[in-house]
Scaffold this active site. Structure first.
Site, PDB file in Angstrom:
ATOM      1  N   ARG A 140       0.836  -1.201   0.000  1.00  0.00           N
ATOM      2  CA  ARG A 140       0.000   0.000   0.000  1.00  0.00           C
ATOM      3  C   ARG A 140       0.870   1.249   0.000  1.00  0.00           C
ATOM      4  O   ARG A 140       1.934   1.278   0.602  1.00  0.00           O
ATOM      5  CB  ARG A 140      -0.938   0.001   1.203  1.00  0.00           C
ATOM      6  CG  ARG A 140      -2.139  -0.901   1.042  1.00  0.00           C
ATOM      7  CD  ARG A 140      -2.943  -1.013   2.323  1.00  0.00           C
ATOM      8  NE  ARG A 140      -2.546  -2.164   3.115  1.00  0.00           N
ATOM      9  CZ  ARG A 140      -3.007  -2.420   4.336  1.00  0.00           C
ATOM     10  NH1 ARG A 140      -3.862  -1.594   4.919  1.00  0.00           N
ATOM     11  NH2 ARG A 140      -2.614  -3.511   4.982  1.00  0.00           N
ATOM     12  N   GLU A 172      -3.492  -9.083  19.301  1.00  0.00           N
ATOM     13  CA  GLU A 172      -4.825  -8.673  18.884  1.00  0.00           C
ATOM     14  C   GLU A 172      -5.880  -9.732  19.200  1.00  0.00           C
ATOM     15  O   GLU A 172      -7.018  -9.404  19.554  1.00  0.00           O
ATOM     16  CB  GLU A 172      -4.839  -8.384  17.384  1.00  0.00           C
ATOM     17  CG  GLU A 172      -3.949  -7.243  16.940  1.00  0.00           C
ATOM     18  CD  GLU A 172      -3.733  -7.235  15.443  1.00  0.00           C
ATOM     19  OE1 GLU A 172      -4.253  -6.304  14.796  1.00  0.00           O
ATOM     20  OE2 GLU A 172      -3.063  -8.141  14.930  1.00  0.00           O
TER      21      GLU A 172
END
Length: 397
Positions: A244, A383
């Protein structure tokens, strides 16, 4: 996937475009153990050689349905988990959902209505959102009675002041939900808690956390709460990443579409899948590979730009914090790539940062030297535990 008896387990699914990471947590006790009962991943789902791996098994090649590889992977994973349950039973499934839009900020039990809302946010996070929702939809169809909890990456950043959430667009854009949301929130939530536990008051000042993985962002913390972050309306913004682009002049997008005549789909593919380290180097999205090819100017320049991007953004967040007391590295690159950490910190010497080379090479918890004015640490993220804990709390109330 459930059984009427047995030890209660919470399954966490983290679904990306080409992988499904999973973890099983024992929900017998509160708080949940931070070490999963079992965890692993199916990777390369859309590639030629998908594989299954777990913490106690060797990497295993898989054969998936070429027409529906993702659904095939979910079915296979479900069977592996059922085979592994032994005396356990799944009491809830927690999903990392990247975007909750301007409606969902707290962990939320998903029903058909919530699922429909979340599908409307797919354009905001096309690399992750549709795949998490596909897994939720499949389970809703097969086991509607099984609680499924969506845990949102945007939630942690709701503490940011309004000035950090606003975009310099017409007021109507704000009213339509165009704002800075921030992402990697489950990771930041864990790291903030871990830093507070490990370093106490020292972590409650001006802290920047660098979540550096295939996706990457920074978060400025004050009293362990998010006050600014580099990702904005979408997960394209901020740092240069594996594939990205990160922050980009909007005029470049207009040029690509107006002058180069690229379609919306072509531009989206370029920005999400063909840019970043991979695009600049033409070699790889993995900095480990690029570090091995620095004799190639393209690899060297890609790494230079990656480091420069991080340094610029750390500087900007330090300005927003009016100084810096602690810099924490986390996620795959942040936790394991000493060379990248060293290059970033060397360029941040103006902030008074100085590393201990031996500690950095060993990935020690504290990697700054005694002379450093900023404490630099490495803090592994978790997470999955954050999501499992949220689901456990929700189903108990």
């Amino acid at each position: 996937m459930t059984d009427a008896t047995g030890r209660p387990l919470i399954l966490v699914l983290n679904c990306g475009s080409s992988s499904i990471k999973f973890a099983l947590f024992d929900a017998s006790h509160t708080p949940l153990s931070r070490t999963p009962h079992w965890s692993g991943a199916i990777e390369g789902i859309t590639g030629a050689t998908p594989v299954f791996s777990a913490i106690d098994t060797a990497v295993e090649p898989l054969t998936l349905d070429a027409g529906q590889p993702y659904l095939s992977a979910l079915t296979l994973l479900r069977q592996r988990i059922v085979d592994r349950l032994e005396d356990g039973r799944i009491v809830a499934v927690a999903h990392r959902v990247v975007h909750g839009g301007s409606k969902y900020f707290e962990p939320t039990r998903v029903d058909a209505g919530v699922l429909a809302d979340l599908k409307s946010y797919v354009p905001l996070a096309p690399l992750h959102q549709p795949f998490a929702l596909e897994a939720i939809a499949a389970l809703l169809d097969e086991q509607p009675q099984l609680p499924q909890v969506a845990c949102f990456d945007t939630a942690f950043h709701q503490s940011m002041p309004t000035v950090e959430k606003m975009l310099p667009l017409p007021r109507s854009a704000w009213q339509q939900g165009l704002r800075r949301y921030g992402f990697h929130g489950l990771s930041y939530a864990y790291v903030a808690q871990a830093l507070g536990e490990r370093y106490g008051v020292a972590a409650r000042g001006r802290t920047i956390v660098a979540h550096l993985g295939s996706g990457a962002s920074l978060c400025a913390l004050q009293d362990l709460r998010s006050v600014a972050t580099t990702m904005g309306f979408s997960a394209l913004d901020g740092l240069m990443m594996g594939t990205r682009c990160g922050a980009l002049d909007p005029g470049a997008v207009i040029y690509l579409m107006e002058i180069r005549k690229l379609s919306l789909e072509q531009v989206a593919r370029m920005l999400y899948h063909e840019s970043g380290l991979l695009g600049v180097s033409g070699i790889s999205s993995d900095p480990r590979m690029l570090l091995q090819h620095e004799d190639d100017a393209r690899a060297r320049e890609a790494l230079d730009l990656y480091v420069r991007s991080a340094v610029r953004e750390v500087g900007a967040l330090a300005a927003a914090l009016n100084g810096l007391d602690m810099l924490a590295f986390t996620a795959g690159i942040g936790e394991h790539n000493a060379a990248i950490r060293e290059r970033i910190c060397a360029a941040l010497g103006f902030l008074g940062i100085a590393l201990d080379p031996s500690a950095n090479a060993a990935h020690a918890p504290v990697i700054s030297s005694a002379a450093s004015k900023v404490c630099v640490v490495v803090e592994p993220t978790n997470e999955e535990w954050v999501a499992a804990s949220a689901a456990a709390t929700l189903i108990r109330h």
